[in-house]
Design a protein around this motif. Structure first.
Motif, PDB file in Angstrom:
ATOM      1  N   PRO A 115       0.823  -1.217   0.000  1.00 41.48           N
ATOM      2  CA  PRO A 115       0.000   0.000   0.000  1.00 41.48           C
ATOM      3  C   PRO A 115       0.860   1.271   0.000  1.00 41.48           C
ATOM      4  O   PRO A 115       1.999   1.259   0.479  1.00 41.48           O
ATOM      5  N   HIS A 116       0.296   2.351  -0.534  1.00 40.16           N
ATOM      6  CA  HIS A 116       1.020   3.628  -0.533  1.00 40.16           C
ATOM      7  C   HIS A 116       1.303   4.134   0.876  1.00 40.16           C
ATOM      8  O   HIS A 116       2.355   4.710   1.134  1.00 40.16           O
ATOM      9  N   ASP A 117       0.348   3.926   1.782  1.00 40.51           N
ATOM     10  CA  ASP A 117       0.489   4.540   3.105  1.00 40.51           C
ATOM     11  C   ASP A 117       1.508   3.852   4.011  1.00 40.51           C
ATOM     12  O   ASP A 117       1.982   4.455   4.967  1.00 40.51           O
ATOM     13  N   ASP A 118       1.871   2.609   3.746  1.00 40.99           N
ATOM     14  CA  ASP A 118       2.866   1.915   4.565  1.00 40.99           C
ATOM     15  C   ASP A 118       3.564   0.833   3.734  1.00 40.99           C
ATOM     16  O   ASP A 118       3.340  -0.363   3.931  1.00 40.99           O
ATOM     17  N   PRO A 119       4.432   1.235   2.801  1.00 41.84           N
ATOM     18  CA  PRO A 119       5.090   0.246   1.940  1.00 41.84           C
ATOM     19  C   PRO A 119       6.248  -0.444   2.650  1.00 41.84           C
ATOM     20  O   PRO A 119       7.388  -0.004   2.592  1.00 41.84           O
ATOM     21  N   GLN A 120       5.946  -1.529   3.348  1.00 42.81           N
ATOM     22  CA  GLN A 120       6.938  -2.290   4.109  1.00 42.81           C
ATOM     23  C   GLN A 120       6.864  -3.763   3.718  1.00 42.81           C
ATOM     24  O   GLN A 120       5.777  -4.302   3.525  1.00 42.81           O
ATOM     25  N   VAL A 121       8.011  -4.399   3.647  1.00 41.63           N
ATOM     26  CA  VAL A 121       8.084  -5.830   3.364  1.00 41.63           C
ATOM     27  C   VAL A 121       9.393  -6.350   3.956  1.00 41.63           C
ATOM     28  O   VAL A 121      10.343  -5.581   4.150  1.00 41.63           O
ATOM     29  N   ASP A 122       9.443  -7.631   4.265  1.00 39.18           N
ATOM     30  CA  ASP A 122      10.674  -8.227   4.789  1.00 39.18           C
ATOM     31  C   ASP A 122      11.737  -8.274   3.696  1.00 39.18           C
ATOM     32  O   ASP A 122      11.442  -8.558   2.535  1.00 39.18           O
ATOM     33  N   SER A 123      12.967  -8.005   4.083  1.00 42.90           N
ATOM     34  CA  SER A 123      14.099  -8.046   3.151  1.00 42.90           C
ATOM     35  C   SER A 123      14.467  -9.495   2.852  1.00 42.90           C
ATOM     36  O   SER A 123      14.411 -10.360   3.727  1.00 42.90           O
ATOM     37  N   LEU A 124      14.874  -9.736   1.623  1.00 41.06           N
ATOM     38  CA  LEU A 124      15.334 -11.068   1.249  1.00 41.06           C
ATOM     39  C   LEU A 124      16.827 -11.251   1.512  1.00 41.06           C
ATOM     40  O   LEU A 124      17.377 -12.302   1.201  1.00 41.06           O
ATOM     41  N   THR A 125      17.464 -10.263   2.127  1.00 42.17           N
ATOM     42  CA  THR A 125      18.877 -10.425   2.459  1.00 42.17           C
ATOM     43  C   THR A 125      19.098 -11.533   3.486  1.00 42.17           C
ATOM     44  O   THR A 125      20.229 -11.994   3.639  1.00 42.17           O
ATOM     45  N   VAL A 126      18.040 -11.996   4.154  1.00 40.00           N
ATOM     46  CA  VAL A 126      18.178 -13.152   5.054  1.00 40.00           C
ATOM     47  C   VAL A 126      18.512 -14.411   4.257  1.00 40.00           C
ATOM     48  O   VAL A 126      19.044 -15.369   4.816  1.00 40.00           O
ATOM     49  N   LEU A 127      18.202 -14.399   2.956  1.00 43.08           N
ATOM     50  CA  LEU A 127      18.502 -15.544   2.091  1.00 43.08           C
ATOM     51  C   LEU A 127      19.844 -15.403   1.383  1.00 43.08           C
ATOM     52  O   LEU A 127      20.414 -16.391   0.940  1.00 43.08           O
ATOM     53  N   GLY A 128      20.317 -14.164   1.243  1.00 39.97           N
ATOM     54  CA  GLY A 128      21.592 -13.936   0.567  1.00 39.97           C
ATOM     55  C   GLY A 128      21.829 -12.462   0.321  1.00 39.97           C
ATOM     56  O   GLY A 128      20.887 -11.686   0.164  1.00 39.97           O
ATOM     57  N   GLN A 129      23.083 -12.079   0.276  1.00 43.61           N
ATOM     58  CA  GLN A 129      23.442 -10.678   0.106  1.00 43.61           C
ATOM     59  C   GLN A 129      23.176 -10.164  -1.307  1.00 43.61           C
ATOM     60  O   GLN A 129      23.206  -8.971  -1.537  1.00 43.61           O
ATOM     61  N   GLY A 130      22.905 -11.036  -2.255  1.00 47.00           N
ATOM     62  CA  GLY A 130      22.638 -10.622  -3.623  1.00 47.00           C
ATOM     63  C   GLY A 130      21.407  -9.738  -3.769  1.00 47.00           C
ATOM     64  O   GLY A 130      21.244  -9.052  -4.770  1.00 47.00           O
ATOM     65  N   PHE A 131      20.546  -9.739  -2.771  1.00 45.87           N
ATOM     66  CA  PHE A 131      19.329  -8.920  -2.819  1.00 45.87           C
ATOM     67  C   PHE A 131      19.562  -7.484  -2.355  1.00 45.87           C
ATOM     68  O   PHE A 131      18.739  -6.614  -2.588  1.00 45.87           O
ATOM     69  N   GLU A 132      20.681  -7.253  -1.672  1.00 45.82           N
ATOM     70  CA  GLU A 132      20.884  -5.981  -0.981  1.00 45.82           C
ATOM     71  C   GLU A 132      20.816  -4.771  -1.908  1.00 45.82           C
ATOM     72  O   GLU A 132      20.095  -3.818  -1.628  1.00 45.82           O
ATOM     73  N   TRP A 133      21.534  -4.768  -3.006  1.00 40.91           N
ATOM     74  CA  TRP A 133      21.582  -3.574  -3.846  1.00 40.91           C
ATOM     75  C   TRP A 133      20.234  -3.279  -4.484  1.00 40.91           C
ATOM     76  O   TRP A 133      19.823  -2.118  -4.568  1.00 40.91           O
ATOM     77  N   ALA A 134      19.523  -4.288  -4.940  1.00 36.46           N
ATOM     78  CA  ALA A 134      18.201  -4.062  -5.543  1.00 36.46           C
ATOM     79  C   ALA A 134      17.245  -3.475  -4.510  1.00 36.46           C
ATOM     80  O   ALA A 134      16.489  -2.537  -4.811  1.00 36.46           O
ATOM     81  N   GLU A 135      17.276  -3.994  -3.288  1.00 34.41           N
ATOM     82  CA  GLU A 135      16.398  -3.472  -2.240  1.00 34.41           C
ATOM     83  C   GLU A 135      16.820  -2.072  -1.800  1.00 34.41           C
ATOM     84  O   GLU A 135      15.965  -1.220  -1.549  1.00 34.41           O
ATOM     85  N   ARG A 136      18.112  -1.835  -1.740  1.00 34.61           N
ATOM     86  CA  ARG A 136      18.581  -0.482  -1.403  1.00 34.61           C
ATOM     87  C   ARG A 136      18.129   0.525  -2.462  1.00 34.61           C
ATOM     88  O   ARG A 136      17.719   1.642  -2.140  1.00 34.61           O
ATOM     89  N   GLU A 137      18.201   0.139  -3.710  1.00 43.71           N
ATOM     90  CA  GLU A 137      17.769   1.036  -4.789  1.00 43.71           C
ATOM     91  C   GLU A 137      16.276   1.326  -4.698  1.00 43.71           C
ATOM     92  O   GLU A 137      15.843   2.475  -4.836  1.00 43.71           O
ATOM     93  N   MET A 138      15.454   0.302  -4.445  1.00 43.95           N
ATOM     94  CA  MET A 138      14.007   0.522  -4.316  1.00 43.95           C
ATOM     95  C   MET A 138      13.693   1.358  -3.083  1.00 43.95           C
ATOM     96  O   MET A 138      12.778   2.190  -3.107  1.00 43.95           O
ATOM     97  N   HIS A 139      14.442   1.153  -2.012  1.00 42.66           N
ATOM     98  CA  HIS A 139      14.264   1.967  -0.810  1.00 42.66           C
ATOM     99  C   HIS A 139      14.563   3.429  -1.123  1.00 42.66           C
ATOM    100  O   HIS A 139      13.803   4.332  -0.755  1.00 42.66           O
ATOM    101  N   GLU A 140      15.662   3.658  -1.807  1.00 43.59           N
ATOM    102  CA  GLU A 140      16.098   5.017  -2.120  1.00 43.59           C
ATOM    103  C   GLU A 140      15.187   5.712  -3.124  1.00 43.59           C
ATOM    104  O   GLU A 140      14.772   6.850  -2.915  1.00 43.59           O
ATOM    105  N   MET A 141      14.844   5.045  -4.191  1.00 45.79           N
ATOM    106  CA  MET A 141      14.118   5.699  -5.278  1.00 45.79           C
ATOM    107  C   MET A 141      12.597   5.710  -5.080  1.00 45.79           C
ATOM    108  O   MET A 141      11.918   6.606  -5.576  1.00 45.79           O
ATOM    109  N   LEU A 142      12.064   4.703  -4.372  1.00 46.40           N
ATOM    110  CA  LEU A 142      10.615   4.607  -4.180  1.00 46.40           C
ATOM    111  C   LEU A 142      10.175   4.805  -2.729  1.00 46.40           C
ATOM    112  O   LEU A 142       8.992   4.994  -2.471  1.00 46.40           O
ATOM    113  N   GLY A 143      11.091   4.694  -1.788  1.00 44.54           N
ATOM    114  CA  GLY A 143      10.724   4.840  -0.385  1.00 44.54           C
ATOM    115  C   GLY A 143      10.093   3.603   0.209  1.00 44.54           C
ATOM    116  O   GLY A 143       9.388   3.673   1.208  1.00 44.54           O
TER     117      GLY A 143
END
Length: 173
Positions: A115-143
């Motif tokens: 949802p727009h009002d609370d865009p939160q989801v668990d990070s997949l970095t618990v499965l591997g560090q390969g997810f970190e940059w994609a999630e950081r980019e979405m955090h930065e660019m989309l919030g």
């Protein structure tokens, strides 16, 4: 030379072949597609699995089940993480995690809506560090907030950018 031949034979045994232009998935993979489709539907029946094309599927899942489904893609199906994309739509945010099953040329796109009002989801970095940059980019660019994502430093924006500035949000367009 012998090492290359051994790798080629291993790929052929595992459902692929080496052609003149490189690695290609085996063409007669229809039984394996059906098997994987059955496994997906059995593992997560509450999701919606859309077989858009023979080799590209979209799997709509609940945000709270993302880690469970991604773990299934890795450890049961044997997929690799290809990339992740995020989008701000009129109804909320959409994240697509793209998982590839290279031996048969299948791309499974796991789709999560937030949802727009609370865009939160668990990070997949618990499965591997390969997810970190994609999630950081979405955090930065989309919030989008990723619970468990430790490093949220800027990747693309200047370090002194305001915390509430997310240029890919519709509100900034």
């Amino acid at each position: 030379m012998a090492d290359t031949l051994k790798r080629s034979q291993n790929l052929e045994k595992n459902g692929a072949y080496i052609g003149g232009k490189g690695f290609c998935p085996q063409r007669d993979s229809e039984p394996e597609f059906k098997n994987i489709e059955g496994q997906c539907r059995e593992f997560y029946p509450e999701g919606e699995l859309n077989l858009v094309r023979n080799r590209r599927w979209y799997w709509e899942i609940a945000a709270e089940d993302l880690v469970k489904v991604a773990d299934f893609c890795f450890n049961t199906l044997g997929c690799r993480f290809s990339t992740a994309t995020g989008e701000d739509t009129q109804r909320g945010f959409t994240i697509l995690y793209h998982f590839s099953l290279d031996r048969i040329g299948l791309l499974i796109n796991v789709r999560v809506a937030l949802p727009h009002d609370d865009p939160q989801v668990d990070s997949l970095t618990v499965l591997g560090q390969g997810f970190e940059w994609a999630e950081r980019e979405m955090h930065e660019m989309l919030g989008i907030g990723f619970r468990g994502l430790g490093d949220t430093r800027h990747l693309l924006l200047p370090d002194d950018s305001p915390d509430d500035y997310h240029p890919y949000r519709r509100s900034f367009g």
